[in-house]
Write a protein that holds these residues in place. Structure first.
Motif, PDB file in Angstrom:
ATOM      1  N   SER A 101       4.030   4.330  10.199  1.00 46.44           N
ATOM      2  CA  SER A 101       5.305   4.187   9.498  1.00 46.44           C
ATOM      3  C   SER A 101       5.061   4.120   8.001  1.00 46.44           C
ATOM      4  O   SER A 101       4.082   3.512   7.544  1.00 46.44           O
ATOM      5  N   LEU A 102       5.959   4.739   7.264  1.00 38.78           N
ATOM      6  CA  LEU A 102       5.934   4.696   5.805  1.00 38.78           C
ATOM      7  C   LEU A 102       7.337   4.367   5.321  1.00 38.78           C
ATOM      8  O   LEU A 102       8.308   5.016   5.729  1.00 38.78           O
ATOM      9  N   PHE A 103       7.428   3.361   4.482  1.00 42.74           N
ATOM     10  CA  PHE A 103       8.702   2.965   3.886  1.00 42.74           C
ATOM     11  C   PHE A 103       8.500   2.861   2.386  1.00 42.74           C
ATOM     12  O   PHE A 103       7.644   2.110   1.912  1.00 42.74           O
ATOM     13  N   GLU A 104       9.289   3.619   1.636  1.00 43.36           N
ATOM     14  CA  GLU A 104       9.216   3.553   0.176  1.00 43.36           C
ATOM     15  C   GLU A 104      10.601   3.269  -0.371  1.00 43.36           C
ATOM     16  O   GLU A 104      11.590   3.881   0.035  1.00 43.36           O
ATOM     17  N   SER A 105      10.659   2.313  -1.299  1.00 41.93           N
ATOM     18  CA  SER A 105      11.908   1.980  -1.974  1.00 41.93           C
ATOM     19  C   SER A 105      11.672   2.024  -3.476  1.00 41.93           C
ATOM     20  O   SER A 105      10.607   2.446  -3.939  1.00 41.93           O
ATOM     21  N   GLU A 106      12.640   1.572  -4.228  1.00 40.39           N
ATOM     22  CA  GLU A 106      12.503   1.599  -5.683  1.00 40.39           C
ATOM     23  C   GLU A 106      11.324   0.759  -6.161  1.00 40.39           C
ATOM     24  O   GLU A 106      10.630   1.126  -7.115  1.00 40.39           O
ATOM     25  N   SER A 107      11.054  -0.354  -5.471  1.00 42.73           N
ATOM     26  CA  SER A 107      10.048  -1.301  -5.952  1.00 42.73           C
ATOM     27  C   SER A 107       8.775  -1.364  -5.122  1.00 42.73           C
ATOM     28  O   SER A 107       7.749  -1.852  -5.613  1.00 42.73           O
ATOM     29  N   PHE A 108       8.815  -0.888  -3.859  1.00 39.39           N
ATOM     30  CA  PHE A 108       7.690  -1.110  -2.957  1.00 39.39           C
ATOM     31  C   PHE A 108       7.343   0.140  -2.155  1.00 39.39           C
ATOM     32  O   PHE A 108       8.194   0.999  -1.908  1.00 39.39           O
ATOM     33  N   LEU A 109       6.082   0.189  -1.736  1.00 42.19           N
ATOM     34  CA  LEU A 109       5.608   1.206  -0.799  1.00 42.19           C
ATOM     35  C   LEU A 109       4.870   0.482   0.318  1.00 42.19           C
ATOM     36  O   LEU A 109       3.911  -0.251   0.066  1.00 42.19           O
ATOM     37  N   LEU A 110       5.325   0.692   1.549  1.00 41.55           N
ATOM     38  CA  LEU A 110       4.737   0.056   2.728  1.00 41.55           C
ATOM     39  C   LEU A 110       4.221   1.145   3.656  1.00 41.55           C
ATOM     40  O   LEU A 110       4.975   2.041   4.047  1.00 41.55           O
ATOM     41  N   VAL A 111       2.935   1.080   3.999  1.00 40.34           N
ATOM     42  CA  VAL A 111       2.317   2.047   4.905  1.00 40.34           C
ATOM     43  C   VAL A 111       1.612   1.265   6.008  1.00 40.34           C
ATOM     44  O   VAL A 111       0.790   0.381   5.729  1.00 40.34           O
ATOM     45  N   VAL A 112       1.928   1.589   7.268  1.00 40.04           N
ATOM     46  CA  VAL A 112       1.387   0.840   8.403  1.00 40.04           C
ATOM     47  C   VAL A 112       0.920   1.799   9.485  1.00 40.04           C
ATOM     48  O   VAL A 112       1.646   2.732   9.854  1.00 40.04           O
ATOM     49  N   ASP A 113      -0.302   1.579   9.990  1.00 40.81           N
ATOM     50  CA  ASP A 113      -0.713   2.204  11.241  1.00 40.81           C
ATOM     51  C   ASP A 113      -1.159   1.091  12.183  1.00 40.81           C
ATOM     52  O   ASP A 113      -0.911  -0.090  11.921  1.00 40.81           O
ATOM     53  N   ASN A 114      -1.801   1.427  13.274  1.00 40.91           N
ATOM     54  CA  ASN A 114      -2.113   0.411  14.275  1.00 40.91           C
ATOM     55  C   ASN A 114      -3.111  -0.640  13.798  1.00 40.91           C
ATOM     56  O   ASN A 114      -3.139  -1.756  14.332  1.00 40.91           O
ATOM     57  N   GLN A 115      -3.917  -0.302  12.805  1.00 40.48           N
ATOM     58  CA  GLN A 115      -4.962  -1.226  12.372  1.00 40.48           C
ATOM     59  C   GLN A 115      -4.862  -1.649  10.913  1.00 40.48           C
ATOM     60  O   GLN A 115      -5.546  -2.592  10.508  1.00 40.48           O
ATOM     61  N   SER A 131       6.848 -11.074  -5.570  1.00 39.77           N
ATOM     62  CA  SER A 131       7.654 -10.581  -4.449  1.00 39.77           C
ATOM     63  C   SER A 131       6.787  -9.864  -3.425  1.00 39.77           C
ATOM     64  O   SER A 131       7.014  -9.970  -2.213  1.00 39.77           O
ATOM     65  N   LEU A 132       5.787  -9.133  -3.901  1.00 37.42           N
ATOM     66  CA  LEU A 132       4.862  -8.457  -2.995  1.00 37.42           C
ATOM     67  C   LEU A 132       4.141  -9.467  -2.107  1.00 37.42           C
ATOM     68  O   LEU A 132       4.040  -9.281  -0.883  1.00 37.42           O
ATOM     69  N   ALA A 133       3.660 -10.546  -2.702  1.00 35.53           N
ATOM     70  CA  ALA A 133       2.980 -11.584  -1.920  1.00 35.53           C
ATOM     71  C   ALA A 133       3.931 -12.214  -0.909  1.00 35.53           C
ATOM     72  O   ALA A 133       3.533 -12.522   0.226  1.00 35.53           O
ATOM     73  N   ASN A 134       5.185 -12.394  -1.288  1.00 36.00           N
ATOM     74  CA  ASN A 134       6.168 -12.978  -0.363  1.00 36.00           C
ATOM     75  C   ASN A 134       6.406 -12.074   0.839  1.00 36.00           C
ATOM     76  O   ASN A 134       6.548 -12.555   1.973  1.00 36.00           O
ATOM     77  N   ILE A 135       6.454 -10.763   0.607  1.00 36.36           N
ATOM     78  CA  ILE A 135       6.632  -9.825   1.720  1.00 36.36           C
ATOM     79  C   ILE A 135       5.471  -9.951   2.704  1.00 36.36           C
ATOM     80  O   ILE A 135       5.664 -10.038   3.925  1.00 36.36           O
ATOM     81  N   ALA A 136       4.254  -9.971   2.172  1.00 40.03           N
ATOM     82  CA  ALA A 136       3.076 -10.053   3.042  1.00 40.03           C
ATOM     83  C   ALA A 136       3.033 -11.374   3.804  1.00 40.03           C
ATOM     84  O   ALA A 136       2.762 -11.397   5.014  1.00 40.03           O
ATOM     85  N   SER A 137       3.296 -12.478   3.127  1.00 37.86           N
ATOM     86  CA  SER A 137       3.226 -13.777   3.801  1.00 37.86           C
ATOM     87  C   SER A 137       4.334 -13.922   4.841  1.00 37.86           C
ATOM     88  O   SER A 137       4.114 -14.472   5.931  1.00 37.86           O
ATOM     89  N   ASN A 138       5.532 -13.413   4.554  1.00 35.46           N
ATOM     90  CA  ASN A 138       6.627 -13.483   5.529  1.00 35.46           C
ATOM     91  C   ASN A 138       6.346 -12.603   6.745  1.00 35.46           C
ATOM     92  O   ASN A 138       6.706 -12.958   7.876  1.00 35.46           O
ATOM     93  N   TYR A 139       5.700 -11.465   6.521  1.00 31.22           N
ATOM     94  CA  TYR A 139       5.292 -10.608   7.640  1.00 31.22           C
ATOM     95  C   TYR A 139       4.338 -11.362   8.558  1.00 31.22           C
ATOM     96  O   TYR A 139       4.477 -11.342   9.789  1.00 31.22           O
TER      97      TYR A 139
END
Length: 260
Positions: A101-115, A131-139
């Motif tokens: 999965s790839l999600f890109e917005s105005e402020s962030f880019l998130l790329v995820v595979d199985n590992q 905000s980036l750290a908050n996204i990772a910690s909340n995940y």
């Protein structure tokens, strides 16, 4: 021709790194003393000699990488990210498959595979980095059952000189032998790799030349996570701003320059 020179991790090889420019006064830096007495360096001798010039440091990139045995890319839909208050911005680009999965917005880019999951912030101010750290910690808090393996807190800094000025020149000597003479008759550009351990992380810094007026420094703070609780992993992620300042101080300590 572009050539990268790597500082060795073998204890019998002593590395001497020299950086010079054409003007102003010269200073010597013994990195093992200047940075932190608790750091355990992978090379024996590492001396930086700088003749000061007008340079500035810029943060070019910040991202967090989380390695795991079983990420679930299939859940990373825009609505799920919004419902879980991870990323509420609308996507400008989105790819969604069971394995990637790839999600890109105005402020962030998130790329995820199985590992592997990588979250990159596209703005470098402190608020965006936090905000980036908050996204990772909340995940991590949302998915505590996933077996997490490693964490990377990553920053890319550049130093630049004004037009017409020269960058510091990096040279490497091993056992007092001039490595540059081996490449006689060739145009040489030399960078370096530094390993520094300080519990609970291993820091890797890659220094590379980019053209005639930029030196790029890639910082990777790597943490091994196996056996750690999610609560403890979250504490590491929440140090993201602290590690940003640590990487900044190292760059500024190397060249005695200001941050822009």
């Amino acid at each position: 021709m572009r050539t990268g020179c790597e500082t060795t991790r073998f204890p019998h090889m002593r590395g001497l790194l020299l950086a010079t420019t054409e003007n102003s006064r010269t200073r010597k830096r013994f990195c093992g003393v200047q940075w932190d007495d608790n750091l355990k360096y992978a090379i024996d001798t590492y001396i930086l000699i700088i003749k000061e010039t007008n340079m500035e440091a810029k943060l070019r990139r910040a991202d967090i990488v989380i390695l795991a045995s079983a990420h679930n890319p299939s859940i990373m839909a825009p609505q799920w990210l919004k419902d879980k208050s991870l990323i509420v911005e609308e996507p400008t680009q989105f790819v969604h498959t069971p394995d990637f999965s790839l999600f890109e917005s105005e402020s962030f880019l998130l790329v995820v595979d199985n590992q592997r999951m990588q979250i990159t912030v596209k703005k470098q101010d402190n608020r965006s980095v936090e905000s980036l750290a908050n996204i990772a910690s909340n995940y991590l808090k949302l998915l505590p059952h996933i077996p997490y393996k490693a964490l990377g807190l990553n920053f890319v800094w550049s130093i630049e000189v004004d037009d017409g000025k020269e960058l510091p020149k990096i040279e490497l000597n091993i056992n007092k032998s001039d490595l540059m003479s081996v490449f006689e008759g060739r145009e040489i550009e030399c960078g370096g790799i530094i390993y520094a351990r300080k519990e609970p992380y291993m820091l890797k810094v890659v220094i590379e030349l980019r053209g005639e007026d930029v030196i790029v420094h890639n910082f990777n703070y790597n943490y091994e996570l196996e056996g750690m609780s999610v609560e403890d992993i979250v504490k590491l992620v929440n140090n993201f701003l602290t590690m940003k300042e640590d990487s900044s101080s190292i760059v500024k300590g190397l060249y005695s320059i200001g941050e822009k």
